[in-house]
Write a protein that holds these residues in place. Structure first.
Motif, PDB file in Angstrom:
ATOM      1  N   GLU A  73       0.824  -1.189   0.000  1.00 30.66           N
ATOM      2  CA  GLU A  73       0.000   0.000   0.000  1.00 30.66           C
ATOM      3  C   GLU A  73       0.863   1.245   0.000  1.00 30.66           C
ATOM      4  OE1 GLU A  73      -3.941  -0.269   2.435  1.00 30.66           O
ATOM      5  OE2 GLU A  73      -2.434  -1.589   3.318  1.00 30.66           O
ATOM      6  N   SER A  74       0.207   2.345  -0.160  1.00 28.49           N
ATOM      7  CA  SER A  74       0.887   3.633  -0.126  1.00 28.49           C
ATOM      8  C   SER A  74       1.649   3.790   1.188  1.00 28.49           C
ATOM      9  CB  SER A  74      -0.182   4.721  -0.232  1.00 28.49           C
ATOM     10  OG  SER A  74       0.417   5.934  -0.456  1.00 28.49           O
ATOM     11  N   LEU A 107      -5.380  -7.994   1.210  1.00 27.79           N
ATOM     12  CA  LEU A 107      -5.235  -7.233  -0.020  1.00 27.79           C
ATOM     13  C   LEU A 107      -6.021  -7.888  -1.151  1.00 27.79           C
ATOM     14  CD1 LEU A 107      -3.536  -4.728  -0.147  1.00 27.79           C
ATOM     15  CD2 LEU A 107      -1.673  -6.072  -1.104  1.00 27.79           C
ATOM     16  N   ALA A 124      -9.700  -7.495  -0.758  1.00 31.50           N
ATOM     17  CA  ALA A 124     -10.253  -6.143  -0.830  1.00 31.50           C
ATOM     18  C   ALA A 124     -10.441  -5.675  -2.266  1.00 31.50           C
ATOM     19  CB  ALA A 124      -9.339  -5.173  -0.089  1.00 31.50           C
ATOM     20  N   LEU A 168     -16.975  -6.996  -0.480  1.00 31.09           N
ATOM     21  CA  LEU A 168     -15.525  -6.877  -0.300  1.00 31.09           C
ATOM     22  C   LEU A 168     -15.194  -6.959   1.164  1.00 31.09           C
ATOM     23  CD1 LEU A 168     -14.910  -3.882  -2.686  1.00 31.09           C
ATOM     24  CD2 LEU A 168     -14.550  -6.300  -3.176  1.00 31.09           C
ATOM     25  N   SER A 206     -12.728  -5.518   3.718  1.00 33.55           N
ATOM     26  CA  SER A 206     -11.664  -4.518   3.851  1.00 33.55           C
ATOM     27  C   SER A 206     -10.785  -4.862   5.036  1.00 33.55           C
ATOM     28  CB  SER A 206     -12.266  -3.136   4.025  1.00 33.55           C
ATOM     29  OG  SER A 206     -13.015  -3.103   5.219  1.00 33.55           O
ATOM     30  N   ILE A 207      -9.571  -4.395   4.959  1.00 33.70           N
ATOM     31  CA  ILE A 207      -8.659  -4.610   6.084  1.00 33.70           C
ATOM     32  C   ILE A 207      -8.947  -3.523   7.099  1.00 33.70           C
ATOM     33  CG2 ILE A 207      -6.248  -4.789   6.770  1.00 33.70           C
ATOM     34  CD1 ILE A 207      -5.584  -5.303   3.833  1.00 33.70           C
ATOM     35  N   ARG A 222      -3.779  -4.534  12.741  1.00 29.96           N
ATOM     36  CA  ARG A 222      -4.889  -4.647  11.800  1.00 29.96           C
ATOM     37  C   ARG A 222      -5.260  -6.117  11.552  1.00 29.96           C
ATOM     38  NH1 ARG A 222      -3.307  -1.261   6.601  1.00 29.96           N
ATOM     39  NH2 ARG A 222      -5.554  -1.312   6.267  1.00 29.96           N
ATOM     40  N   ASP A 276      -6.999  10.551   7.409  1.00 34.39           N
ATOM     41  CA  ASP A 276      -6.476   9.907   6.209  1.00 34.39           C
ATOM     42  C   ASP A 276      -7.552   9.917   5.115  1.00 34.39           C
ATOM     43  OD1 ASP A 276      -8.228   7.764   6.462  1.00 34.39           O
ATOM     44  OD2 ASP A 276      -6.835   6.646   7.731  1.00 34.39           O
ATOM     45  N   LYS A 333     -11.058   8.266   5.746  1.00 29.58           N
ATOM     46  CA  LYS A 333     -11.909   9.004   6.684  1.00 29.58           C
ATOM     47  C   LYS A 333     -12.484  10.234   6.024  1.00 29.58           C
ATOM     48  CE  LYS A 333     -11.652   7.000  10.820  1.00 29.58           C
ATOM     49  NZ  LYS A 333     -10.322   6.397  11.073  1.00 29.58           N
ATOM     50  N   ASP A 347      -6.221   3.933  -1.330  1.00 25.76           N
ATOM     51  CA  ASP A 347      -5.527   2.655  -1.320  1.00 25.76           C
ATOM     52  C   ASP A 347      -6.518   1.494  -1.388  1.00 25.76           C
ATOM     53  OD1 ASP A 347      -2.805   2.320  -1.324  1.00 25.76           O
ATOM     54  OD2 ASP A 347      -2.641   3.397   0.576  1.00 25.76           O
ATOM     55  N   VAL A 348      -6.020   0.361  -1.860  1.00 26.15           N
ATOM     56  CA  VAL A 348      -6.908  -0.780  -2.069  1.00 26.15           C
ATOM     57  C   VAL A 348      -7.745  -1.127  -0.843  1.00 26.15           C
ATOM     58  CG1 VAL A 348      -6.988  -3.096  -3.019  1.00 26.15           C
ATOM     59  CG2 VAL A 348      -4.996  -1.667  -3.409  1.00 26.15           C
ATOM     60  N   SER A 349      -7.096  -1.177   0.319  1.00 22.93           N
ATOM     61  CA  SER A 349      -7.839  -1.634   1.489  1.00 22.93           C
ATOM     62  C   SER A 349      -8.883  -0.601   1.904  1.00 22.93           C
ATOM     63  CB  SER A 349      -6.875  -1.921   2.637  1.00 22.93           C
ATOM     64  OG  SER A 349      -6.145  -0.764   2.947  1.00 22.93           O
ATOM     65  N   VAL A 350      -8.551   0.687   1.763  1.00 19.43           N
ATOM     66  CA  VAL A 350      -9.494   1.730   2.129  1.00 19.43           C
ATOM     67  C   VAL A 350     -10.635   1.772   1.116  1.00 19.43           C
ATOM     68  CG1 VAL A 350      -9.695   4.159   2.665  1.00 19.43           C
ATOM     69  CG2 VAL A 350      -7.522   3.009   2.999  1.00 19.43           C
ATOM     70  N   GLN A 351     -10.252   1.549  -0.116  1.00 19.43           N
ATOM     71  CA  GLN A 351     -11.224   1.544  -1.200  1.00 19.43           C
ATOM     72  C   GLN A 351     -12.360   0.576  -0.887  1.00 19.43           C
ATOM     73  OE1 GLN A 351      -9.338   1.074  -5.034  1.00 19.43           O
ATOM     74  NE2 GLN A 351     -10.978  -0.236  -5.743  1.00 19.43           N
ATOM     75  N   ALA A 352     -12.002  -0.561  -0.390  1.00 18.43           N
ATOM     76  CA  ALA A 352     -13.019  -1.561  -0.069  1.00 18.43           C
ATOM     77  C   ALA A 352     -13.980  -1.023   0.978  1.00 18.43           C
ATOM     78  CB  ALA A 352     -12.348  -2.837   0.423  1.00 18.43           C
ATOM     79  N   THR A 353     -13.462  -0.357   2.003  1.00 15.00           N
ATOM     80  CA  THR A 353     -14.312   0.216   3.042  1.00 15.00           C
ATOM     81  C   THR A 353     -15.322   1.178   2.438  1.00 15.00           C
ATOM     82  OG1 THR A 353     -12.279   0.219   4.322  1.00 15.00           O
ATOM     83  CG2 THR A 353     -14.208   1.271   5.323  1.00 15.00           C
TER      84      THR A 353
END
Ligand SMILES: Nc1ncnc2c1ncn2[C@@H]1O[C@H](COP(=O)(O)OP(=O)(O)OP(=O)(O)O)[C@@H](O)[C@H]1O
Ligand SMILES: Nc1ncnc2c1ncn2[C@@H]1O[C@H](COP(=O)(O)OP(=O)(O)OP(=O)(O)O)[C@@H](O)[C@H]1O
Ligand SMILES: [Mg+2]
Ligand SMILES: [Mg+2]
Lengths: 306, 332, 284, 340, 501
Positions: B49-50, B260, B263, B274, B276-277, B296, D155, D158, D185-191
């Protein structure tokens, strides 16, 4: 391209038109009758009336303005009663003198400020940087009057190296040029420093380094060209400051330039001359800005001539 | 494939690398004890990730961490057995651009706007191949043609090109001296899908033809699957999972990798909710003790909080850094 | 930026602290000087003509920085003159900032004719150096404190308007303005509540940086005889009047010269400091 | 079709948005778009950068005045609404933006950002307002402490939640989501995607979901419209479009996405050339210059959306050939690696 | 030719390095820089100085009433003082080689009579015609008596008729004269002039003084006092004119010589005595005069000069030592002010900063002193045009001004300025006007002196229209190797026989 050039010319004309209006209004608002000022103090009523007639002062303001504009277009900048001369010739001769010290001053300023600003930007946070920044800050905080006086005190009266005033040899030009260039020098130092810092953080600098180009070449050849851009942009506007500064500097060093002429014209209320000076200065400024823009398009191809 | 990997020798070896950024009294531990080996001719993907430290790793290899801010605090990077860290600047300049090249993420900002693209390519050639201006130009034209840019455009400036073309110029500059290792830092993130496809095809071809190694940095798991043989998953400045692409993607063993993969919405199959983490992306300025991912992780146990797990070998093509992984792998 | 954050960064910025402290000290000294000044700043006392600084012989009681050519106490004139200089600069900065803010906001937000006109006025004003225009106008209107303020304001607002305009134009295109429009917030409220707070910091930075420039311009105008009329003191006039004595009684020039430099320096520091603090690009 | 038009929540008719570029002519950002969005439906809008997706969204939200064409909301023409109507509509139609960094005013706390919609509609004040804001934050899953913070302290995920909460405040019926997850980011995108889906279920919302990420669009949309240079080239139910792609551009788009799949080497359709400029487009199919199966006729003849199957519209006269040619492609079969 | 070409220019100042033998004298003047060398256009001692060097008058003078032959070797005046006959010098040549004849004299005076654009020609108002019976004789006819004929005459440079006619515009830029020096270059913009010795000048033989060893005179105009003084110290100048006394100590201690010349200039305060004006009240006039501490002004601000005790300087015609002069009495002044009912309103004092040395400071001193007795003076330094405008329209309360007598004879000044109220004081006094009318036509010196004394006494009694303050000294400085030049009481100088060692 042609369209752009025409557009640019039109803009320039608008600016000059505006300036002529300002100049004209200023002169009309100024106290004293221009006809009276043209004549000796002993002139009779009749003489004054004749003079007013001859100068077209009895016409309505609008007509007067267009007469004035017409003269301008013919290249006639009017007559200075104080100098008893055509304004055009007067201003041209003085302008050349101002150009001399201004150009030399700017050149000296660039010779000093470019390496200084670059090193300060590259060696950010070091002693060199602090010293350069201090120099630049002080330079900008110093009143030109005060700077000139100090210079005379040190270099002429104290060290006896340089003549205090006047024209003549190259020595006469040193102090006026230095004074003209001083604040420009500090400004460029400061700007170059900060733009160098910005540029060095750009990805393309890293990318260039990643191609194996040595640091020195990257700084001097590549980063410099980018960093100088903002300075080119402001240098057009800076010319105004330089000209303004030259009013004080030429007065102190008795340098017969445009600045001194302006001060004389204003203090002798020779408003015809003031008017012409305003117009000429505006033309110079506009031309210089144009030049800067053209220069800019040469350095930075992203901006097209507009 | 296995045989091929075995005969390949190590081109670049990053061992135990730690990098910190220090500025304004703050310390960001961007890379922590990272180990990575790239072999000749191998294409490796680096995902994460970023803020995971991918770019930092790449810059460390290039020796181009921002001066006075980013520094390598530990570890070594060797190239063909030679330590890049101890190398003199001059020597490094001879390697950069010639042996190791880099393509940057943003094609607009990675080309100098005030120089023609022709110049930006010839400068590499002139530096490394000692060519005359004329020869360099000729060769640059060849290279540009290779990436699909006609040579009459050499006198144009970067802003006159579209994003995709700029990125090709970037690739051309990187490949000008046929480097042994190409590092590509998210070369397609800023591009459209169709343009991205063009660039990926181009890179695939070039890599095949030049037989150079590739370190592909990306967010996009699909790109890795298409382009690379091996993949390293980064989290919090560490490689948490490492192995052949198929192994890792089909049997992800680190909870982060699993997260990952879960997600990402799929292009095919059932549309499932999905997963999510939870929590926030790791912040390099305050990394937790133990496993960097534990705050996490849904399977976090006490041990995870206390101690950083070692890299364990699941099979010769799959390594993972997770306390639980061994057992789980066994389950499969 | 939150207030807390702002204060934290403020505390950390040396430039800002030095600048602010310097300005506060000078301003306090100047504005409170009537409380402790022992001499009349305008009354000439010819017997004290060009009296040397008495710092050493009389301590703080005497003419600490000596007397000028009219026998007036240099320190007193410095303080009272500083009041004038600061007041002029302050009024000009306030006026120009307000005018520039309003015009810049309108031109930047609505664009169109307003913007077009503003840009042309800018072009015209930019074609004439400020000082040149200012002394021309003063020559016509006559020199007085009010006229100086008017003249400097006339020429000064352009700069602010340009800064505001360009900032507003970037803000205008940002998504939070779109969001506000989508929420149905009327334009005037968007300008005041969404745009204005975001142009405040560049405006403050420009204003502080303009401050020093104003003081210097005023000094130059005084030198050219178009400043605050005598006998009221101003720093520019003090330098100008004292220049005849630079060789014989240097304190008459050096003291106001240094004072001028310090104040401008302090404002430059403050401006740079604020820039460091408020500019989101400069992260700690 | 007629039925659709009548029941549509939002409908556009030949919507056009041209930008005048001085000295160059007109930029046809949106050219003749007619579409409808049904209640409680998500319409995905995909296409390359610059094809006019955001412009469609902005025009629907009346951030831009359409050059031509009409917009109907529940059958009512809202192209040029009265002032009162406008305010009313802002309650019903909202927007979520792409860039979570610039969509929140950096000088306001989250609480004051979320209070705005209530204040402007005079819906609450004082303690009531506070409660409503708290409830709103809770609904999108924001912790209460966040309300006191400034945007830069949060972030991206949020922030995007705040953006969504702001849009939801007045219980709208329709939301334009302009690439709400592409900066995340991928993981946030899912949320965020999950949040959007949940909210839709909870509040019976309709979305216009703009994105260039096909997989995200597929995940969230009921129907998908593919845009190319200001025009819609294909529109159909999501499953249809992904399994029975009929426009050559849509095909290319789909095949361009890198996929995680092993074992099947597939023929990828790589479009040559760049995304062309929408300046003064020439007549004829706009995709023709890059099309992998264009013929002379395509280049000269304008293509219009035509219903080729039930609810499946394509703007290509050669859609049949496309179907034949791509019949065996792997991505159509939907193979993607399954783990675990 | 212009001096402005710097650097590579071969003009005198630049060339001195290459030809070190050439003796160059550099003079730094502060007078208003002339825009041509025509003294009837550019009033001021600077142009006078140059014209004395370039031209010759018919009659030379010591500026104190003694007249010696110039271009005229002999002259006589008719009984009625209306006809003057001059015998002209033989064999004098202009620098262009042409012969000097009576036609040149005629041309010179005809210009004065006819050209309306000239200034300072008022004194010649009575000149009617110039006759040239032959080449060697010129006869001037007056319509009325002109008491100061010779004093005006020596200030009229004789021009070259032919050259003037061919190029009337350019003549005063590079004039052709008969004088001791010729113009090498004159810069119209700065007024800076380079003069070269005319070795053919008749005076080197005819006048019994040693010929100067200076080959080039470089006459420069520098407005700033400081610059002028430091230019001397830096060795750029040999003579600098019109310094203030403040430099005395410094310059003398560094080995420079100072010359102090009592001047003919008398500084005064002028009252606006118009009917409704504040200073129509005589008491207030007296009060202000008594409040001014002249002694202090002279001693501290000027560092030298003559305190006024009478409406003219002590060296002038009509001076009477009445033993007390102007009173300084603060107490009485205060009482007068209190009694006058003055309401504390603002009193405008206008002046031009450049009209005499330290004008600003004197004005400030007066303001400060007036404050002591409760007069609230507002200073208004104006430039010439506005000043003249304000004065002529009566928009002032007080003026700080100056005028100078010609060769020690205040006749013109008193008769014209006071008689015709040229300075616009609006002071009405029939006795005064009558006296002035008499003076104007009185050629007899003795009688004139009496009349002047009466005028001055009246002025003293009425404290109107002027109260006099002081006469400044002209302070000049030179390097110690320069000698034999002379500064006159009117500020102009004689440099023809200067020696530089
Ligand atoms: N110049 C810098 N100064 C301080 N911290 C930095 C700097 N550059 C990067 N960092 C920090 O180091 C960490 C790793 O950054 P890096 O750029 O390597 O991440 P990345 O994986 O490339 O992320 P992305 O996907 O966003 O490119 C981040 O937490 C980042 O904030
Ligand atoms: N205000 C405007 N003035 C002029 N041109 C505009 C304006 N807004 C958008 N455009 C142009 O219209 C076209 C469509 O833009 P739009 O933003 O709708 O594209 P998009 O599909 O949303 O792209 P992206 O994926 O990059 O967001 C582009 O070529 C853009 O340059
Ligand atoms: Mg990165
Ligand atoms: Mg968009």
């Amino acid at each position: 391209m042609l369209k752009k050039i025409l557009r640019r010319v039109a803009l320039t004309l608008i600016v000059l038109f505006g300036v002529t209006i300002i100049a004209f209004v200023l002169v009309r608002l100024s106290p004293g009758d221009p006809a009276v000022q043209m004549l000796p103090a002993t002139a009779t009523e009749e003489q004054i009336l004749n003079m007013r007639e001859r100068m077209g002062l009895n016409e309505p303001y609008i007509i007067q303005y267009f007469m004035y504009l017409g003269n301008l277009l013919k290249g006639d900048l009017g007559f200075s009663f104080h100098f008893n001369m055509d304004c055009g010739a007067l201003i041209l001769a003085r302008l050349i003198n101002t150009a001399k010290i201004t150009i030399i001053g700017v050149l000296i300023a660039l010779i000093i400020s470019i390496p200084l600003g670059m090193i300060a930007g590259i060696k950010r946070g070091t002693a060199v940087d602090t010293a350069a920044t201090a120099f630049a800050l002080c330079g900008q905080a110093m009143s030109p009057v005060w700077l000139c006086l100090l210079m005379i005190l040190i270099f002429s009266v104290g060290l006896k190296w340089l003549p205090t005033q006047g024209v003549g040899t190259w020595k006469h030009m040193v102090m006026p040029s230095l004074c003209v260039g001083f604040s420009f020098c500090s400004l460029v130092t400061r700007m170059l420093r900060s733009s160098m810092i910005d540029v060095l953080q750009e990805e393309y600098i890293t990318a260039t380094r990643a191609r194996g180009i040595s640091k020195f070449v990257v700084y001097v050849k590549y980063a410099f060209k980018n960093a100088i851009l903002p300075i080119v942009t402001i240098s057009g506007a800076q010319l105004g400051l330089l000209l303004a500064g030259s009013m004080v500097i030429e007065q102190i060093f008795n340098w017969p330039g445009l600045g001194q002429l302006t001060v004389t014209a204003i203090s002798s209320r020779d408003f015809q001359l003031v008017q012409s000076i305003l117009v000429v200065v505006a033309i110079i400024m506009v031309l210089c800005n144009l030049l800067v823009d053209i220069l800019y398009t040469f350095i930075d191809k992203r901006v097209s001539f507009n | 494939m296995i045989e091929r990997e075995l005969v390949m020798d190590e081109l670049l070896k990053i061992s135990n690398l730690s990098v910190e950024y220090r500025s304004g009294g703050k310390v960001a531990k961007a890379v922590n004890n990272l180990n990575l080996t790239i072999k000749k001719g191998q294409a490796m993907g680096l995902v994460g990730e970023s803020g995971a430290g991918k770019t930092t790793t790449a810059l460390s290899v290039m020796g181009l961490l921002p001066e006075n801010i980013g520094m390598i605090t530990e570890g070594d990077i060797t190239y063909n057995g030679e330590s890049l860290i101890q190398m003199k600047e001059k020597q490094k300049n001879n390697i950069r651009g010639k042996k190791i090249s880099m393509v940057f993420a943003n094609p607009l900002s990675s080309l100098n706007p005030v120089f023609t693209i022709g110049h930006q390519i010839t400068m590499v050639l002139r530096k490394h191949k000692n060519l005359s201006e004329k020869d360099a130009k000729k060769e640059a034209a060849e290279i540009l043609k290779l990436v699909g840019i006609p040579d009459y455009r050499m006198g144009d400036y970067p802003h006159q090109f579209s994003g995709g073309m700029r990125q090709r110029v970037g690739i051309a500059a990187a490949l000008a001296c046929s480097p042994e290792l190409l590092i590509a830092d998210e070369p397609t993130t800023a591009l459209d899908v169709t343009i991205q496809a063009q660039i990926l095809e181009l890179m695939k071809d070039l890599q095949k033809n030049l037989n150079s190694s590739l370190l592909m940095i990306t967010h996009n798991l699909g790109i890795i699957a298409e382009l690379c043989q091996t993949v390293a998953v980064m989290y919090g400045g560490e490689v948490v999972e490492y192995g052949s692409v198929q192994e890792v993607f089909e049997h992800p063993s680190h909870w982060y990798t699993i997260g990952l993969l879960n997600a990402v919405p799929k292009l095919a199959g059932e549309r499932q909710r999905l997963i999510s983490i939870p929590g926030n992306v790791a912040n390099a300025q305050m990394l937790p003790e133990g496993c960097k991912f534990h705050p996490r992780c849904s399977r976090c146990i006490e041990k995870c909080k206390a101690k950083r797990p070692d890299m364990i070998c699941l099979n010769e093509k799959h390594y993972v850094q997770c306390w639980e992984a061994g057992g789980r792998n066994g389950e499969q | 930026m939150s207030r807390k954050d702002f204060i934290r960064r403020m505390r950390k910025s040396k430039l800002f602290i030095i600048g602010l402290a310097g300005i506060l000290a000078i301003a306090l000294l100047c504005f409170l000087s009537p409380l402790f000044a022992q001499f009349n700043p305008t009354k000439s006392e010819l017997s004290n003509r060009l009296l040397e600084p008495e710092w050493f012989s009389k301590g703080l009681g005497g003419h600490v920085f000596g007397c000028d050519s009219m026998g007036r106490d240099v320190l007193t004139r410095l303080l009272i003159g500083g009041r004038t200089s600061l007041l002029i600069a302050f009024s000009v900065v306030i006026i120009t900032t307000l005018i520039g803010l309003v015009i810049g906001l309108l031109a930047g937000y609505y664009g169109g004719v307003m913007d077009l006109m503003l840009m042309r006025v800018c072009d015209i004003m930019m074609a004439l150096p400020t000082l040149l225009l200012a002394i021309c106008v003063v020559a016509v209107m006559g020199a007085s404190v009010t006229n100086l303020v008017v003249v400097l304001s006339i020429t000064g607002w352009i700069m602010v308007a340009r800064v505001v305009r360009s900032t507003v134009m970037t803000i205008r295109n940002s998504e939070y303005i779109k969001a506000a429009i989508v929420l149905g917030i009327p334009n005037y409220k968007i300008i005041f509540k969404e745009v204005l707070p975001n142009v405040v910091s560049p405006v403050i930075i420009t204003a502080t940086q303009a401050f020093g420039g104003m003081i210097l311009t005023e000094a130059s105008m005084s030198f050219l005889g178009l400043g605050v009329p005598a006998p009221a003191p101003s720093w520019g006039a003090m330098i100008s009047d004292g220049r005849e004595y630079i060789a014989t009684a240097p304190w008459v020039v050096i003291v106001p010269g240094i004072a001028l430099m310090l104040v401008v320096l302090a404002f430059n520091f403050l401006g740079d400091g604020l820039n460091d603090i408020m500019n989101p690009k400069n992260k700690d | 079709m007629e039925n659709n038009k009548k029941n549509a929540l939002l409908r556009t008719e030949n919507l056009k948005e041209y930008f005048k570029i001085s000295g160059k002519g007109y930029l046809h950002a949106v050219d003749n778009i007619s579409l409808e969005i049904m209640p409680n439906e998500t319409l995905g809008l995909v296409g390359e950068s610059g094809c006019g997706k955001s412009t469609v969204g902005n025009t629907l939200m009346r951030l831009l005045k359409p050059t031509n064409g009409k917009i109907f909301y529940k059958g009512e023409d809202i192209t040029n609404p009265s002032k009162k109507k406008k305010l009313e509509l802002t309650k019903k139609m909202q927007m979520v933006f792409q860039d979570p960094y610039s969509s929140l005013n950096p000088r306001k706390t989250i609480r004051s950002i979320l209070s705005e919609p209530f204040l402007i509609n005079k819906a609450a004040s004082g303690i009531e307002l506070e409660e409503k804001v708290n409830a709103l934050a809770k609904r999108v899953g924001l912790e209460e402490y966040v309300l006191g913070q400034f945007p830069h302290e949060l972030d991206g995920g949020k922030r995007q939640m705040v953006g969504i909460a702001r849009a939801l405040a007045m219980n709208p019926e329709f939301i334009v989501c302009d690439e709400p997850v592409s900066a995340l980011d991928v993981s946030v995108q899912a949320t965020i995607i999950n949040l959007l889906i949940d909210m839709q279920k909870e509040m019976k919302l309709s979305y216009l979901f703009i994105s260039h990420d096909l997989s995200v669009v597929r995940h969230i949309s009921d129907r998908v419209a593919v845009m190319y240079l200001g025009q819609i080239v294909e529109i159909a139910k999501t499953d249809t479009i992904f399994s029975n792609t009929l426009h050559p551009y849509s095909v290319a788009l789909l095949s361009a996405v890198p996929k995680i799949q092993f074992g099947q080497e597939e023929e990828r359709i790589v479009l040559t050339g760049d995304v062309p400029s929408p300046m003064n487009p020439k007549p004829g199919c706009r995709f023709a210059p890059r099309c992998w199966m264009a013929c002379e006729e395509c280049k000269n003849k304008d293509q219009h959306l035509a219903e080729v199957e039930d609810g499946h519209y394509v703007a290509c006269m050669r859609w049949r050939e496309v179907r034949e040619k791509t019949a065996g492609q792997a991505w159509k079969k939907g193979i993607e690696v399954e783990h675990e | 030719a212009t001096l402005m070409g710097c650097g590579g220019d071969d003009s005198a100042s630049g060339g001195s390095a290459e030809e070190p033998k050439e003796v160059t004298l550099t003079i730094g003047s502060n007078a208003d820089q002339p825009t041509s060398l025509d003294r009837f256009v550019n009033v001021g001692y600077g142009c006078d100085d140059l014209d004395y060097l370039i031209f010759d008058p018919l009659v030379n003078s010591d500026h104190q009433g003694t007249y010696t032959p110039g271009l005229a070797t002999e002259w006589e005046v008719s009984e009625d003082y209306l006809t003057y006959t001059f015998t002209l010098r033989d064999g004098v040549k202009f620098t262009d080689g042409s012969e000097f004849t009576s036609a040149d004299v005629a041309a010179t005076f005809n210009r004065i009579m006819t050209d309306e654009t000239l200034t300072d020609t008022g004194a010649w108002g009575n000149l009617e015609s110039v006759e040239t019976p032959d080449d060697q004789t010129a006869v001037m006819h007056l319509s009325a008596v002109m008491p100061t004929f010779y004093d005006e005459l020596y200030r009229v440079p004789i021009l070259c008729a032919a050259a003037l006619e061919t190029d009337p515009e350019g003549y005063f830029i590079t004039p052709t004269g008969t004088g001791a020096f010729t113009v090498d270059s004159f810069d119209q913009l700065s007024g800076n002039t380079v003069l070269r010795r005319n070795d053919d000048w008749w005076g080197w033989k005819e006048m019994d003084q040693e010929k100067t060893n200076v080959e080039v005179i470089n006459y420069q105009f520098i407005g700033e006092d400081t610059t002028r003084a430091s230019a001397l110290k830096a060795g750029d100048m040999d003579i600098v004119l019109q310094l203030s006394m403040d430099y005395k100590e410094d310059l003398e201690s560094s080995g420079y010589k100072m010359i102090e010349v009592p001047s003919d200039t008398h500084i005064h305060v002028e009252y606006n005595c118009a009917k409704d004006a504040l200073f129509n009240n005589k008491d207030l006039r007296i009060a202000l005069s008594e409040a001014i501490n002249r002694e202090e002004i002279v001693n501290s601000i000027l560092g030298g000069g003559e305190v006024a005790t009478w409406p003219c300087p002590s060296s002038n015609l009509g001076y009477v030592d009445n033993g007390e002069g102007y009173k300084y009495d603060l107490e009485e002044a205060k009482k007068l002010v209190d009694a006058s009912g003055y309401d504390g309103s603002e009193i405008d004092l206008i002046y031009t900063s450049s009209s005499f040395i330290r004008a600003d400071e004197v004005a400030q001193a007066i303001q400060s002193m007036a404050e002591e007795i409760g007069l609230n003076i507002k200073l208004e330094p104006l430039e010439q045009a506005t000043f003249t405008d304000r004065r002529s329209t009566g928009k002032f309360d007080l003026i700080l001004g100056a005028f100078a007598s010609t060769a020690g004879d205040t006749q013109t000044e008193v008769a014209v300025i006071i008689g015709f109220d040229v300075f616009g004081s609006n002071y009405m006094n029939a006795d005064l006007t009558a006296l002035c009318d008499q003076i104007r036509v009185c050629s007899d010196k003795e009688e004139r002196t009496k009349l002047l004394e009466q005028v001055f006494q009246l002025e003293m009694d009425e404290m109107a229209p002027f109260s006099y303050l002081y006469s400044p000294v002209y302070v000049c400085a030179n390097a110690d190797n320069v000698e034999n030049y002379h500064i006159f009481a009117d500020g102009s100088g004689e440099y023809r026989f200067v020696q530089k060692n």
